[in-house]
Design a protein around this motif. Structure first.
Motif, short mmCIF file in Angstrom:
data_model
loop_
_atom_site.label_atom_id
_atom_site.label_comp_id
_atom_site.label_asym_id
_atom_site.label_seq_id
_atom_site.Cartn_x
_atom_site.Cartn_y
_atom_site.Cartn_z
N ALA A 20 0.71 -1.18 0.09
CA ALA A 20 -0.04 -0.07 -0.01
C ALA A 20 0.78 1.22 0.08
CB ALA A 20 -0.85 -0.13 1.28
N GLU A 21 2.21 1.03 0.16
CA GLU A 21 3.00 2.22 0.15
C GLU A 21 2.92 3.26 -1.27
OE1 GLU A 21 7.07 1.38 0.85
OE2 GLU A 21 6.62 0.53 2.97
N PRO A 22 2.61 4.61 -1.39
CA PRO A 22 2.80 5.30 -2.48
C PRO A 22 3.86 5.28 -3.38
CG PRO A 22 3.21 6.67 -0.52
CD PRO A 22 2.91 5.20 0.02
N LYS A 23 3.69 5.30 -4.61
CA LYS A 23 4.86 5.11 -5.56
C LYS A 23 5.73 6.46 -5.58
CE LYS A 23 5.21 4.24 -10.59
NZ LYS A 23 4.74 4.05 -11.82
N ASP A 24 6.77 6.27 -5.95
CA ASP A 24 7.79 7.46 -5.74
C ASP A 24 7.51 8.01 -7.29
OD1 ASP A 24 9.42 9.45 -5.34
OD2 ASP A 24 11.37 8.30 -5.50
N VAL A 25 6.74 9.32 -7.38
CA VAL A 25 6.14 9.71 -8.75
C VAL A 25 7.39 10.70 -9.22
CG1 VAL A 25 4.57 11.03 -9.96
CG2 VAL A 25 3.78 9.41 -8.28
N LEU A 26 7.66 10.48 -10.55
CA LEU A 26 8.62 11.62 -10.97
C LEU A 26 8.04 12.79 -11.41
CD1 LEU A 26 11.60 12.35 -12.05
CD2 LEU A 26 10.80 11.12 -14.23
N THR A 27 8.14 13.82 -10.70
CA THR A 27 7.36 15.16 -10.86
C THR A 27 8.10 15.95 -11.58
OG1 THR A 27 8.28 16.05 -8.75
CG2 THR A 27 6.32 14.91 -8.50
N VAL A 28 7.69 17.02 -12.13
CA VAL A 28 8.13 18.14 -12.77
C VAL A 28 9.41 18.69 -12.17
CG1 VAL A 28 7.96 20.35 -13.88
CG2 VAL A 28 6.18 18.78 -14.15
N LYS A 29 9.19 19.00 -10.78
CA LYS A 29 10.15 19.44 -10.17
C LYS A 29 11.43 18.59 -9.91
CE LYS A 29 11.37 20.91 -5.00
NZ LYS A 29 12.01 22.02 -5.52
N LYS A 30 11.20 17.11 -9.81
CA LYS A 30 12.51 16.51 -9.62
C LYS A 30 13.12 16.40 -10.74
CE LYS A 30 10.15 13.16 -6.26
NZ LYS A 30 9.75 11.96 -5.94
N TYR A 31 12.36 16.24 -11.85
CA TYR A 31 13.10 16.13 -13.29
C TYR A 31 13.80 17.41 -13.53
CZ TYR A 31 14.23 15.12 -18.20
OH TYR A 31 14.94 15.01 -19.31
N ALA A 32 13.22 18.67 -13.16
CA ALA A 32 13.76 19.87 -13.64
C ALA A 32 15.11 20.09 -12.80
CB ALA A 32 12.68 20.81 -13.21
N GLU A 33 15.09 19.64 -11.41
CA GLU A 33 16.26 19.73 -10.58
C GLU A 33 17.44 18.91 -11.23
OE1 GLU A 33 16.78 21.89 -8.48
OE2 GLU A 33 14.73 22.46 -7.81
N ARG A 34 17.04 17.61 -11.45
CA ARG A 34 18.07 16.82 -12.32
C ARG A 34 18.48 17.41 -13.44
NH1 ARG A 34 15.51 11.44 -14.17
NH2 ARG A 34 15.22 11.13 -11.99
N TRP A 35 17.74 18.11 -14.48
CA TRP A 35 18.34 18.88 -15.55
C TRP A 35 19.00 19.92 -15.15
CZ3 TRP A 35 17.73 23.91 -16.72
CH2 TRP A 35 18.05 24.16 -18.20
N TYR A 36 18.78 20.54 -14.03
CA TYR A 36 19.53 21.66 -13.73
C TYR A 36 21.02 21.35 -13.31
CZ TYR A 36 20.93 26.07 -11.15
OH TYR A 36 21.52 27.17 -10.89
N THR A 37 21.02 20.25 -12.45
CA THR A 37 22.28 19.85 -12.19
C THR A 37 23.06 19.19 -13.32
OG1 THR A 37 21.15 18.78 -9.83
CG2 THR A 37 23.29 17.85 -10.51
N GLU A 38 22.49 18.62 -14.35
CA GLU A 38 23.33 17.95 -15.36
C GLU A 38 23.86 19.05 -16.31
OE1 GLU A 38 20.44 15.24 -17.11
OE2 GLU A 38 20.82 13.72 -15.76
N THR A 39 23.20 20.32 -16.47
CA THR A 39 23.55 21.48 -17.17
C THR A 39 24.54 22.12 -16.80
OG1 THR A 39 21.72 22.58 -16.57
CG2 THR A 39 21.37 21.28 -18.49
N LYS A 40 25.25 21.83 -15.49
CA LYS A 40 26.03 22.75 -14.71
C LYS A 40 27.04 23.34 -15.62
CE LYS A 40 28.94 23.40 -10.55
NZ LYS A 40 29.34 22.66 -9.32
N GLY A 41 27.68 22.26 -16.46
CA GLY A 41 28.86 22.50 -17.17
C GLY A 41 28.55 23.12 -18.51
N ARG A 42 27.46 23.20 -18.74
CA ARG A 42 27.20 23.71 -20.23
C ARG A 42 26.68 25.21 -20.11
NH1 ARG A 42 23.41 19.03 -20.88
NH2 ARG A 42 21.71 20.62 -21.59
N HIS A 43 26.38 25.69 -18.85
CA HIS A 43 25.77 26.87 -19.00
C HIS A 43 26.73 28.10 -18.22
CE1 HIS A 43 21.63 25.26 -19.62
NE2 HIS A 43 22.15 25.43 -20.80
N LYS A 44 26.76 29.17 -18.47
CA LYS A 44 27.43 30.28 -17.85
C LYS A 44 27.02 30.43 -16.41
CE LYS A 44 29.34 31.96 -22.13
NZ LYS A 44 30.39 31.55 -21.99
#
Length: 320
Positions: A20-44
């Motif tokens: 009955a435990e709730p599923k760990d849903v991939l939200t817009v916030k979680k994915y946006a934070e991942r994108w922000y971390t991954e683009t560290k070396g690409r953006h000034k």
């Protein structure tokens, strides 16, 4: 199965519910934070600072908790319509959200990008820029303190951005009998109370800009009297020998502009002025993009402006 495998590779997969435990849903916030971390070396640093602000203040407060795969075109349209009237900020935030979802499409986490609001990414000017004539640029420079006259002239006839101007070194200028030019190799931005000097805005911004030969003696005199010592010395230093802050120049600049009859003139309008002078002198679109350091023809088009005198000349010319 291919989609689930892709989620595993991206560390976004969660196992099926076994209890009955709730599923760990991939939200817009979680994915946006991942994108922000991954683009560290690409953006000034400045770009990352702006993106952080758009995420925290515009995008995530309303859309952050929405499951990534559940966000619809209608959701995005409602979000965009609810934003306060800050056209440039809203256009930039929408563009950022669209970029993040483009990555999600590439990652095969969503079937299509829901950011499809027509013209939402189009920037509309809140303040119409002013394009000075060559004579007005010279008058404005004459109204400034001696140490800033060359700054105004290089901005007005070279079209450099403020951050490019303040980062200029003596060695960036070529002042010979056959050449008068400036090479843009770096730019300065102010972040969290201090200056950061790095590469210019884009590869196209790394350029050599020819200047009118009449500026040569003015620049030679400026170097002798006002530039910091040494080939690597700042061309336009502050009184503290540090990089020049725009707040230092602005009061005198505004007074000089008001005396010219342009009380709403901004320093960035000198870049618009140079762009307009280039176009009126006959620069092709390709020439214009190189001189201004633009990566797209659309951007060059935004910076060119006609003037009443130019329009009158064109109209008179069609009678002949």
């Amino acid at each position: 199965m291919a989609g689930e495998r892709r989620k595993i590779d991206l560390d976004a997969w969660t196992p099926p519910e076994l209890d009955a435990e709730p599923k760990d849903v991939l939200t817009v916030k979680k994915y946006a934070e991942r994108w922000y971390t991954e683009t560290k070396g690409r953006h000034k640093p400045r770009t990352r600072q702006l993106n952080r602000g758009y995420l925290d203040n515009v995008i995530l407060p309303e859309l952050g908790s929405v499951p990534l795969e559940s966000l619809t075109v209608q959701d995005v349209r409602r979000w965009y319509a609810s934003l306060d009237h800050y056209p440039t900020r809203n256009a930039n935030a929408f563009s950022l959200l669209r970029t993040i979802f483009n990555q999600a499409v590439d990652d095969e986490l969503v079937p299509a990008n829901p950011c499809r609001v027509k013209r939402a990414a189009v920037k509309t000017r809140v303040i119409e820029p002013v394009a000075l004539t060559a004579a007005e640029i010279r008058q404005l420079a004459d109204s400034m303190p001696a140490q800033w006259r060359a700054l105004v002239l290089v901005a007005g006839f070279g079209g450099l951005r403020w951050g490019e101007l303040t980062a200029l070194r003596r060695s960036d200028f070529t002042l010979t009998e056959s050449d008068c030019s400036v090479t843009v190799a770096r730019a300065a931005v102010r972040m969290k109370g201090h200056f950061v000097v790095g590469p210019p805005k884009s590869k196209a911004a790394m350029r050599t800009v020819p200047l009118p030969s009449a500026l040569r003696p003015i620049l030679v005199a400026h170097i002798a009297e006002h530039a910091a010592p040494g080939r690597g010395g700042l061309m336009f230093p502050a009184d503290t020998a540090d990089l020049l802050h725009d707040n230092t120049v602005r009061p005198r600049f505004k007074r000089g502009a008001a005396a010219l009859g342009h009380p709403k003139l901004r320093f960035h309008d000198l870049r618009h002025s140079a762009a307009t002078l280039f176009a009126q002198a006959g620069a092709t679109l390709a020439d214009h993009m190189v001189l201004m350091g633009h990566t797209s023809s659309a951007m060059s088009a935004r910076y060119t402006h006609s003037t009443a005198a130019r329009n009158r000349s064109l109209v008179e010319g069609i009678w002949e």
